[in-house]
Design an enzyme around this catalytic site. Sequence first.
Site, PDB file in Angstrom:
ATOM      1  N   GLY A 100      -0.180   4.588  -1.160  1.00 54.08           N
ATOM      2  CA  GLY A 100      -1.293   5.081  -0.501  1.00 54.08           C
ATOM      3  C   GLY A 100      -1.209   6.625  -0.012  1.00 54.08           C
ATOM      4  CG  PHE A 101      -3.756   9.153   3.109  1.00 53.10           C
ATOM      5  CD1 PHE A 101      -2.800  10.196   2.908  1.00 53.10           C
ATOM      6  CD2 PHE A 101      -4.196   9.779   4.514  1.00 53.10           C
ATOM      7  CE1 PHE A 101      -2.707  12.049   3.859  1.00 53.10           C
ATOM      8  CE2 PHE A 101      -4.001  10.758   5.738  1.00 53.10           C
ATOM      9  CZ  PHE A 101      -3.414  11.975   5.403  1.00 53.10           C
ATOM     10  N   GLY A 121       0.874  -1.217  -0.051  1.00 47.29           N
ATOM     11  CA  GLY A 121       0.259  -0.210   0.006  1.00 47.29           C
ATOM     12  C   GLY A 121       0.802   0.971   0.170  1.00 47.29           C
ATOM     13  N   GLY A 122       2.329   1.115  -0.316  1.00 47.41           N
ATOM     14  CA  GLY A 122       2.483   1.788  -0.392  1.00 47.41           C
ATOM     15  C   GLY A 122       2.788   3.412  -1.490  1.00 47.41           C
ATOM     16  CE  LYS A 163      -6.868  -3.238   8.521  1.00 47.75           C
ATOM     17  NZ  LYS A 163      -5.888  -3.278   7.985  1.00 47.75           N
ATOM     18  CE1 TYR A 218     -10.899  -1.608   6.745  1.00 48.42           C
ATOM     19  CE2 TYR A 218     -11.881  -0.267   8.373  1.00 48.42           C
ATOM     20  CZ  TYR A 218     -10.535  -0.566   7.694  1.00 48.42           C
ATOM     21  OH  TYR A 218      -9.327  -0.193   7.615  1.00 48.42           O
TER      22      TYR A 218
END
Length: 355
Positions: free
Chosen positions: A28-29, A25-26, A157, A153
């Site tokens: 992403g935010f 996810g590098g 998680k 979600y």
Amino acid sequence: MLRGAALPTLAAMSDTEIKRALVTGGSGFLGRALVAQLLAQGVAVRVLDQRAHPDPAVPSVVADLRDAAAVARACEGVDTVFHTAAMIDWSLNKRALLHAVNVEGTDHVIAGCHAAGVARLVFTSTVDVVFSGAPIAGGDEAMPYPSTHLDDYAGTKAEAERRVLAANGVRGLRTCALRVATLWGPGERFRIPRFVEMARGKRLMGLGDGTARFNHLYVTNAAHAHWLAARALCDAASPAAGEAFFILDGEPTNFFEFYSPLLARIGCDARWRWTPAWLVYPIAVLSEAINRRRPRQTEPPLLTRFTVTSTAGDFWFRSDKARRLFGYAPEVPAARAVDETVAWMREEFGDGARA
């Protein structure tokens, strides 16, 4: 598919230093902030994401977490993995997809770490994993997982977090999970743009009566916490190994009022119109029922039981454990974080009540 310069291969994994890291996810935010933090520390970084990192000098494995072979390749030659990637979606009709990405994808990351002899795995979790809809005031890590979650979600998680923590100590891998609060800062694309649009239309609606409290986390501080946690895991006897931690900025504030100074600084009307929770909760239940009946709906509903209960009632924690076990404290003070975010908002949305 690998894009960017190749990451040098390690002759042997580093058990005591962070030299080469993978950030899932590098692009992403949070991922971009973490990559910047690691590069500033002199760490060689590779990214695994569905799109390449915006800096072409950062090697990127362009792939999906569901691709076990690609995940395994991405883990090769690194000593530390930061698993920030996830499918974030509050829809109620995507359970299978959420499980495939968030749970099975995490299994692929763990397997990739084992196969490559990775020493450390830091998992980006969320405060949502302990939330059942009941108010939480000053929660800590002693809280159990609820028997049911309000959405898939949070449920996926929580399951992924369990699996990461259970992997601690297996085949030399040390793990921990960071339960981050709601992220904000320059580049945040979910809440801030929506609130700017609402404020410019004089349609700011807050849930509850404005007294409920909530945690936020500046994105740079979140990245800093990941770095500190990984540093702690360099110690084979670290008490942080196998543990979960709540990560947040200072004292809690009201979820909606938190954004008022940001909106006011760009010239928006930052006054909230409050809607009682008892009035809006039945609407949220109806919204969820409609969402479940629309399997092809791509956008999650704006109003759910989670959004009502988490913002109209207390939903806040303490980060004493992270401070005690690996020295976490916000790196960026609140005033500077606001200034940096306002500067980005002015560039992104313009200054004044109208775009």
